[in-house]
Scaffold this active site. Sequence first.
Site, PDB file in Angstrom:
ATOM      1  N   LYS A 105       0.820  -1.225   0.000  1.00  0.00           N
ATOM      2  CA  LYS A 105       0.000   0.000   0.000  1.00  0.00           C
ATOM      3  C   LYS A 105       0.850   1.269   0.000  1.00  0.00           C
ATOM      4  CE  LYS A 105      -4.087  -2.080   2.136  1.00  0.00           C
ATOM      5  NZ  LYS A 105      -3.580  -3.455   2.392  1.00  0.00           N
ATOM      6  N   ARG A 106       1.787   1.345  -0.908  1.00  0.00           N
ATOM      7  CA  ARG A 106       2.636   2.520  -1.013  1.00  0.00           C
ATOM      8  C   ARG A 106       1.916   3.631  -1.771  1.00  0.00           C
ATOM      9  NH1 ARG A 106       4.906   0.206   2.782  1.00  0.00           N
ATOM     10  NH2 ARG A 106       7.061  -0.497   2.672  1.00  0.00           N
TER      11      ARG A 106
END
Length: 311
Positions: A105-106
């Site tokens: 989840k960057r």
Amino acid sequence: MINKLIEKIKKTNAPIVVGLDPMLNYVPEHIKQAAYEQYGETPAGAAEAIWQFNKAIVDATSDLIPAVKPQIAMYEQFGVEGVAAFKKTVDYCHEKDLVVIGDVKRGDIGSTSEAYASAHLGSVQIGGMSYAGFDEDFATVNPYLGTDGIKPFVEVCKAHKKGIFILVKTSNPSSGEFQDRLIDGKPLYEHVGEKVAEWGSDCMGDTYSYVGAVVGATYPEQGKIMRAVMPKSFILVPGYGAQGGKGADLVHFFNKDGLGAIVSSSRGIIAAYKQDQYKEKGITPENFADASRLAVEDMIADIAGALEKDR
């Protein structure tokens, strides 16, 4: 890599991904005690325990599934040793010929986004040599910063034949606080889905894009909408099992070709040995991985039955 994922799904007839999200309280005591005897009750001991836990589950299920999805936070909480266990898990899953979706989840912009993309999907140049960092096949990405945050990932995907899954409509109860807000008469998640289709339009595999979306199993009606908005994007569907999603909820996430979605279950599989239905089949903490295999088989049957009924 999207082509390989589809090939593996067809081969296994299992559009599912096992979430390797090993909280310590999921790990049986005998695994933890063996690790603590070797490394002490330390982050290194915890990391060894989750690595051994992961390895056993992968060994028990790898012939049934196309992919795994390790959630990096479960490893980062143990510091450097935990991150090393994450990398060891990724490498071992590749040895088993599994597709690895890094649930990271960057989301950032510019050189920071480029660095995240290089770390998880690409490579970094050091002198005259190039090195892959974590080397997952897909990564999850937060789109909140817009195209500036996504474009570096798309460029790395093109260069390395990797893929991303962009958060569109997540499975958590409070997702609607932002994602359901109406903008120009449509919810925000629908606008994001349109951008996913746009970003992926020039980043195609044979039939589906390298750019996919995350849409939670807990929102089947939204899944139906997003399937139409993103016809060439694979949808990663979390929320099956422990969060309440069932096979019957999932049919609209798939295209008529039976493809287009891959459903994730984490603790429903990796902690299946704690469930009464598997205890009744003789499962104990010592043979926990056998419960994970049974849970995978049950999940495959549930989804296949729902898809067959919908045809």
